[in-house]
Design a protein around this motif. Structure first.
Motif, PDB file in Angstrom:
ATOM      1  N   GLN A   1       0.848  -1.187   0.000  1.00 52.10           N
ATOM      2  CA  GLN A   1       0.000   0.000   0.000  1.00 52.10           C
ATOM      3  C   GLN A   1       0.889   1.244   0.000  1.00 52.10           C
ATOM      4  O   GLN A   1       1.863   1.317   0.735  1.00 52.10           O
ATOM      5  N   GLN A   3       0.513   5.583   0.001  1.00 54.76           N
ATOM      6  CA  GLN A   3      -0.321   6.774   0.096  1.00 54.76           C
ATOM      7  C   GLN A   3       0.391   7.920  -0.594  1.00 54.76           C
ATOM      8  O   GLN A   3       1.591   8.135  -0.386  1.00 54.76           O
ATOM      9  N   ASP A 112      -1.773   1.626  -9.802  1.00 55.64           N
ATOM     10  CA  ASP A 112      -2.487   1.022  -8.694  1.00 55.64           C
ATOM     11  C   ASP A 112      -2.892   2.018  -7.614  1.00 55.64           C
ATOM     12  O   ASP A 112      -3.881   1.802  -6.904  1.00 55.64           O
ATOM     13  N   TYR A 113      -2.111   3.077  -7.446  1.00 58.89           N
ATOM     14  CA  TYR A 113      -2.331   4.017  -6.349  1.00 58.89           C
ATOM     15  C   TYR A 113      -2.398   5.436  -6.900  1.00 58.89           C
ATOM     16  O   TYR A 113      -1.637   5.800  -7.801  1.00 58.89           O
ATOM     17  N   TRP A 114      -3.276   6.224  -6.281  1.00 61.61           N
ATOM     18  CA  TRP A 114      -3.529   7.585  -6.745  1.00 61.61           C
ATOM     19  C   TRP A 114      -3.606   8.543  -5.571  1.00 61.61           C
ATOM     20  O   TRP A 114      -4.086   8.195  -4.485  1.00 61.61           O
TER      21      TRP A 114
END
Length: 124
Positions: A1, A3, A112-114
């Motif tokens: 994960q 952020q 995958d992450y924004w």
């Protein structure tokens, strides 16, 4: 994960400059290909620039090539977008994105992450 938090947006006159930053936290930042996308009013999200995990390779959309520069500092877990010679058509919400795979993907579905986005407004 991972952020992601963008900053640095604002209002600028045509011909001016802005520098966007995207701070990452969580998993090892250097393991991610990073990119900037943007979405203008009434438009779909579009690719602007991407940078490899080591920072040795970059890719740009034709519309920003020669005016924007993407860079990263893996020690600071941050990716940047230096934007020069801004035009009114650069007005958009700018998003930072991360993907775990290699390669400079230009399709937003590959990421995958924004982040939440930062508004850039260029006045004429």
């Amino acid at each position: 994960q991972v952020q992601l938090v963008e900053s640095g947006g604002g209002l600028v006159q045509a011909g001016g400059s802005l520098r966007l930053s995207c701070a990452a936290s969580g998993r090892t930042f250097s393991g991610y290909t990073m990119a900037w996308f943007r979405q203008g009013p009434g438009k779909e999200r579009e690719f602007a620039a991407a940078i490899t995990r080591t920072g040795t390779g970059t890719s740009y959309a034709d519309s920003v090539k020669g005016r924007f520069t993407i860079s990263r500092d893996n020690a600071k877990n941050t990716v940047y977008l230096q934007m020069n010679s801004l035009k009114p058509e650069d007005t958009a919400v700018y998003y930072c994105a991360a993907r775990g795979g290699a390669g400079l993907g230009i399709d937003h579905r590959a990421y995958d992450y924004w982040g939440q986005g930062t508004q850039v407004t260029v006045s004429s």
